[in-house]
Design a protein around this motif. Structure first.
Motif, PDB file in Angstrom:
ATOM      1  N   UNK A  17       6.610   6.770 -14.132  1.00 42.81           N
ATOM      2  CA  UNK A  17       5.971   6.015 -13.157  1.00 42.81           C
ATOM      3  C   UNK A  17       6.244   6.709 -11.668  1.00 42.81           C
ATOM      4  N   UNK A  18       7.255   7.387 -11.574  1.00 43.78           N
ATOM      5  CA  UNK A  18       7.471   7.911 -10.197  1.00 43.78           C
ATOM      6  C   UNK A  18       6.413   8.756  -9.736  1.00 43.78           C
ATOM      7  N   UNK A  19       5.774   9.820 -10.601  1.00 41.50           N
ATOM      8  CA  UNK A  19       4.733  10.396 -10.337  1.00 41.50           C
ATOM      9  C   UNK A  19       3.403   9.862 -10.281  1.00 41.50           C
ATOM     10  N   UNK A  20       3.316   8.675 -10.949  1.00 35.99           N
ATOM     11  CA  UNK A  20       2.339   7.587 -10.571  1.00 35.99           C
ATOM     12  C   UNK A  20       2.090   7.061  -9.043  1.00 35.99           C
ATOM     13  N   UNK A  21       3.275   6.524  -8.848  1.00 36.04           N
ATOM     14  CA  UNK A  21       3.442   6.099  -7.540  1.00 36.04           C
ATOM     15  C   UNK A  21       3.428   6.918  -6.378  1.00 36.04           C
ATOM     16  N   UNK A  22       3.599   8.142  -6.709  1.00 33.48           N
ATOM     17  CA  UNK A  22       3.562   9.270  -5.493  1.00 33.48           C
ATOM     18  C   UNK A  22       2.054   9.645  -5.336  1.00 33.48           C
ATOM     19  N   UNK A  23       1.299   9.533  -6.375  1.00 28.31           N
ATOM     20  CA  UNK A  23      -0.270   9.646  -6.090  1.00 28.31           C
ATOM     21  C   UNK A  23      -0.707   8.302  -5.509  1.00 28.31           C
ATOM     22  N   UNK A  24      -0.444   7.258  -5.929  1.00 24.59           N
ATOM     23  CA  UNK A  24      -0.854   6.178  -5.353  1.00 24.59           C
ATOM     24  C   UNK A  24      -0.826   6.178  -3.783  1.00 24.59           C
ATOM     25  N   UNK A  25       0.448   6.592  -3.499  1.00 25.23           N
ATOM     26  CA  UNK A  25       1.007   6.554  -2.089  1.00 25.23           C
ATOM     27  C   UNK A  25      -0.042   7.616  -1.383  1.00 25.23           C
ATOM     28  N   UNK A  26      -0.030   8.940  -1.969  1.00 26.23           N
ATOM     29  CA  UNK A  26      -0.457  10.033  -1.128  1.00 26.23           C
ATOM     30  C   UNK A  26      -2.392   9.904  -0.932  1.00 26.23           C
ATOM     31  N   UNK A  27      -2.826   9.318  -2.127  1.00 25.06           N
ATOM     32  CA  UNK A  27      -4.412   9.052  -2.014  1.00 25.06           C
ATOM     33  C   UNK A  27      -4.513   7.851  -0.926  1.00 25.06           C
ATOM     34  N   UNK A  28      -3.820   6.807  -1.048  1.00 27.48           N
ATOM     35  CA  UNK A  28      -3.738   5.548   0.008  1.00 27.48           C
ATOM     36  C   UNK A  28      -3.697   6.216   1.578  1.00 27.48           C
ATOM     37  N   UNK A  29      -2.814   6.990   1.518  1.00 25.82           N
ATOM     38  CA  UNK A  29      -2.583   7.578   3.033  1.00 25.82           C
ATOM     39  C   UNK A  29      -3.470   8.390   3.025  1.00 25.82           C
ATOM     40  N   UNK A  30      -4.041   9.113   2.515  1.00 26.83           N
ATOM     41  CA  UNK A  30      -5.081   9.915   2.826  1.00 26.83           C
ATOM     42  C   UNK A  30      -6.283   9.214   3.204  1.00 26.83           C
ATOM     43  N   UNK A  31      -6.772   8.211   2.417  1.00 26.91           N
ATOM     44  CA  UNK A  31      -7.823   7.328   2.805  1.00 26.91           C
ATOM     45  C   UNK A  31      -7.750   6.414   4.076  1.00 26.91           C
ATOM     46  N   UNK A  32      -6.280   6.092   4.308  1.00 25.15           N
ATOM     47  CA  UNK A  32      -6.266   5.267   5.546  1.00 25.15           C
ATOM     48  C   UNK A  32      -6.404   6.153   6.740  1.00 25.15           C
ATOM     49  N   UNK A  33      -6.241   7.688   6.615  1.00 28.20           N
ATOM     50  CA  UNK A  33      -6.226   8.489   7.874  1.00 28.20           C
ATOM     51  C   UNK A  33      -7.509   9.121   7.973  1.00 28.20           C
ATOM     52  N   UNK A  34      -7.831   9.814   7.016  1.00 29.71           N
ATOM     53  CA  UNK A  34      -9.115  10.729   7.017  1.00 29.71           C
ATOM     54  C   UNK A  34     -10.042  10.302   6.158  1.00 29.71           C
ATOM     55  N   UNK A  35     -10.192   9.431   5.172  1.00 26.06           N
ATOM     56  CA  UNK A  35     -11.106   9.113   4.230  1.00 26.06           C
ATOM     57  C   UNK A  35     -11.470  10.151   3.309  1.00 26.06           C
ATOM     58  N   UNK A  36     -10.873  11.554   2.941  1.00 30.84           N
ATOM     59  CA  UNK A  36     -11.118  12.310   2.073  1.00 30.84           C
ATOM     60  C   UNK A  36      -9.920  13.142   1.351  1.00 30.84           C
ATOM     61  N   UNK A  37     -10.118  13.273   0.241  1.00 29.63           N
ATOM     62  CA  UNK A  37      -9.030  14.039  -0.532  1.00 29.63           C
ATOM     63  C   UNK A  37      -9.662  15.111  -1.576  1.00 29.63           C
ATOM     64  N   UNK A  38      -8.817  16.191  -1.695  1.00 31.41           N
ATOM     65  CA  UNK A  38      -9.397  17.062  -2.710  1.00 31.41           C
ATOM     66  C   UNK A  38      -8.679  16.586  -3.880  1.00 31.41           C
ATOM     67  N   UNK A  39      -9.360  16.560  -5.134  1.00 29.53           N
ATOM     68  CA  UNK A  39      -8.861  16.073  -6.355  1.00 29.53           C
ATOM     69  C   UNK A  39      -8.553  17.116  -7.483  1.00 29.53           C
ATOM     70  N   UNK A  40      -7.418  17.396  -8.043  1.00 27.30           N
ATOM     71  CA  UNK A  40      -7.157  18.340  -9.086  1.00 27.30           C
ATOM     72  C   UNK A  40      -7.282  17.551 -10.280  1.00 27.30           C
ATOM     73  N   UNK A  41      -7.206  17.991 -11.725  1.00 20.19           N
ATOM     74  CA  UNK A  41      -6.708  17.330 -12.721  1.00 20.19           C
ATOM     75  C   UNK A  41      -7.863  16.166 -13.265  1.00 20.19           C
ATOM     76  N   UNK A  42      -9.094  16.565 -12.743  1.00 20.30           N
ATOM     77  CA  UNK A  42     -10.121  15.488 -13.168  1.00 20.30           C
ATOM     78  C   UNK A  42     -10.857  15.942 -14.728  1.00 20.30           C
ATOM     79  N   UNK A  43     -11.927  15.151 -14.980  1.00 25.24           N
ATOM     80  CA  UNK A  43     -12.112  15.338 -16.449  1.00 25.24           C
ATOM     81  C   UNK A  43     -13.470  16.381 -16.511  1.00 25.24           C
ATOM     82  N   UNK A  44     -13.752  16.994 -15.455  1.00 24.73           N
ATOM     83  CA  UNK A  44     -14.969  18.230 -15.647  1.00 24.73           C
ATOM     84  C   UNK A  44     -14.155  19.372 -16.313  1.00 24.73           C
ATOM     85  N   UNK A  45     -14.778  19.870 -17.326  1.00 26.31           N
ATOM     86  CA  UNK A  45     -14.224  21.300 -17.598  1.00 26.31           C
ATOM     87  C   UNK A  45     -15.280  22.449 -16.679  1.00 26.31           C
ATOM     88  N   UNK A  46     -14.665  23.728 -16.720  1.00 22.46           N
ATOM     89  CA  UNK A  46     -15.457  24.830 -16.169  1.00 22.46           C
ATOM     90  C   UNK A  46     -16.755  25.148 -16.784  1.00 22.46           C
TER      91      UNK A  46
END
Length: 315
Positions: A17-46
């Motif tokens: 739960x702490x990792x989940x909350x960390x992600x929510x805070x990080x992505x939310x803050x990024x979208x409040x300030x600049x509107x872009x994030x770089x995302x790792x750990x998605x579902x596309x493979x190389x």
């Protein structure tokens, strides 16, 4: 803010739960300030990514008259091929220096939406192009669902708030080819400064520099994803729905230095759209005395049509 923050979707998907909350805070803050994030750990493979780039290069290398067979009149470019210079940014007369293709939704168990959306267009010459496009579409849609779940929680909504709005949504996967520049462009760039129409956009690591984001000081900063990252930004629909709490950021694709004019650039954004009847009315919990309601009520379908007219894609 002079760089794009990086987050890892595996934090959100973890049992911790702490990792989940960390992600929510990080992505939310990024979208409040600049509107872009770089995302790792998605579902596309190389392998899928490599196959897709190989197929889109094969498609754009086809003769112009072959590609034009797949340019479907009367649908505003929503499926199939859109030829070079057809699209221009809002307020720009010059067409962008690009050609592109649209894969659309693969509707499941909804005959009404099957009639509403144009059918996907199959390229006879490249059967693998059609299949790899569909696989990529599905994996990006899955990634977008979890990003929107995290943003729902950031906005103090139910985690699955967006799920029914995006199920069979009018999303688009757009492989883009920016051809070599043959002569000094007269006021045109590869993609003029613009905000996206949709909820969120997921951009696969573009081959070659060029994407720039405007921060809140009006400065342009380079947005370059690592090979294993997606660049994800807020679109105007989500900005509007959140009363501009989540920022839709102006971005552009600039022309390369003259010594690189002879090179092509490829880019593959996925535009996550909801179903047309989703109400984009400003969320009540995004309104207070310091942040009065900024936008009129409108549905996603009405907003999309308004913007497609501004872009010159529909009359």
């Amino acid at each position: 803010m002079d760089r794009i923050p990086s987050v890892d979707l595996r934090d959100f998907l973890s049992e911790d739960e702490s990792r989940k909350q960390k992600f929510i805070k990080e992505i939310g803050n990024a979208y409040e300030t600049i509107g872009f994030v770089a995302l790792k750990g998605h579902f596309l493979d190389t392998t899928l990514v490599d196959n897709l780039y190989a197929q889109i290069k094969k498609f754009f290398d086809l003769p112009v008259e072959t590609k034009q067979k797949y340019e479907i009149p009367g649908i505003g470019g929503q499926r199939g091929y859109v030829s070079f210079g057809k699209e221009s940014a809002k307020g720009k007369k010059e067409g962008d220096l690009k050609e592109f293709w649209h894969f659309g939704q693969y509707v499941e168990n909804n005959p009404t939406l099957e009639k509403e959306y144009p059918a996907n267009v199959n390229v006879e010459e490249l059967p693998e192009f059609n299949e790899v496009g569909k696989q990529t579409y599905k994996m990006l849609e899955k990634t977008a669902k979890y990003v929107l779940r995290s943003l729902a929680l950031f906005l103090n909504l139910d985690e699955e708030y967006f799920d029914n709005h995006i199920l069979n949504g009018n999303s688009i996967l757009r492989p883009i080819h920016y051809p070599p520049i043959q002569e000094e462009p007269k006021g045109a760039v590869r993609a003029a400064a613009h905000g996206d129409i949709n909820l969120i956009t997921l951009l696969m690591g573009a081959h070659g520099k060029g994407l720039q984001v405007q921060n809140h000081n009006g400065e342009w900063i380079d947005a370059i994803a690592e090979p294993d990252e997606l660049m994800i930004n807020v679109g105007d629909m989500l900005s509007r729905h959140s009363n501009n709490k989540l920022k839709s950021t102006i971005h552009r694709v600039v022309n390369p230095p003259k010594e690189l004019w002879g090179t092509s650039r490829y880019s593959i954004p996925f535009f996550m759209h909801p179903v047309s009847e989703m109400k984009l009315d400003v969320l009540e919990n995004c309104i207070d005395e310091n942040n009065p309601k900024q936008f009129e009520d409108i549905t996603a379908g009405e907003f999309l049509n308004e913007r497609l007219r501004e872009l010159g894609l529909i009359k």
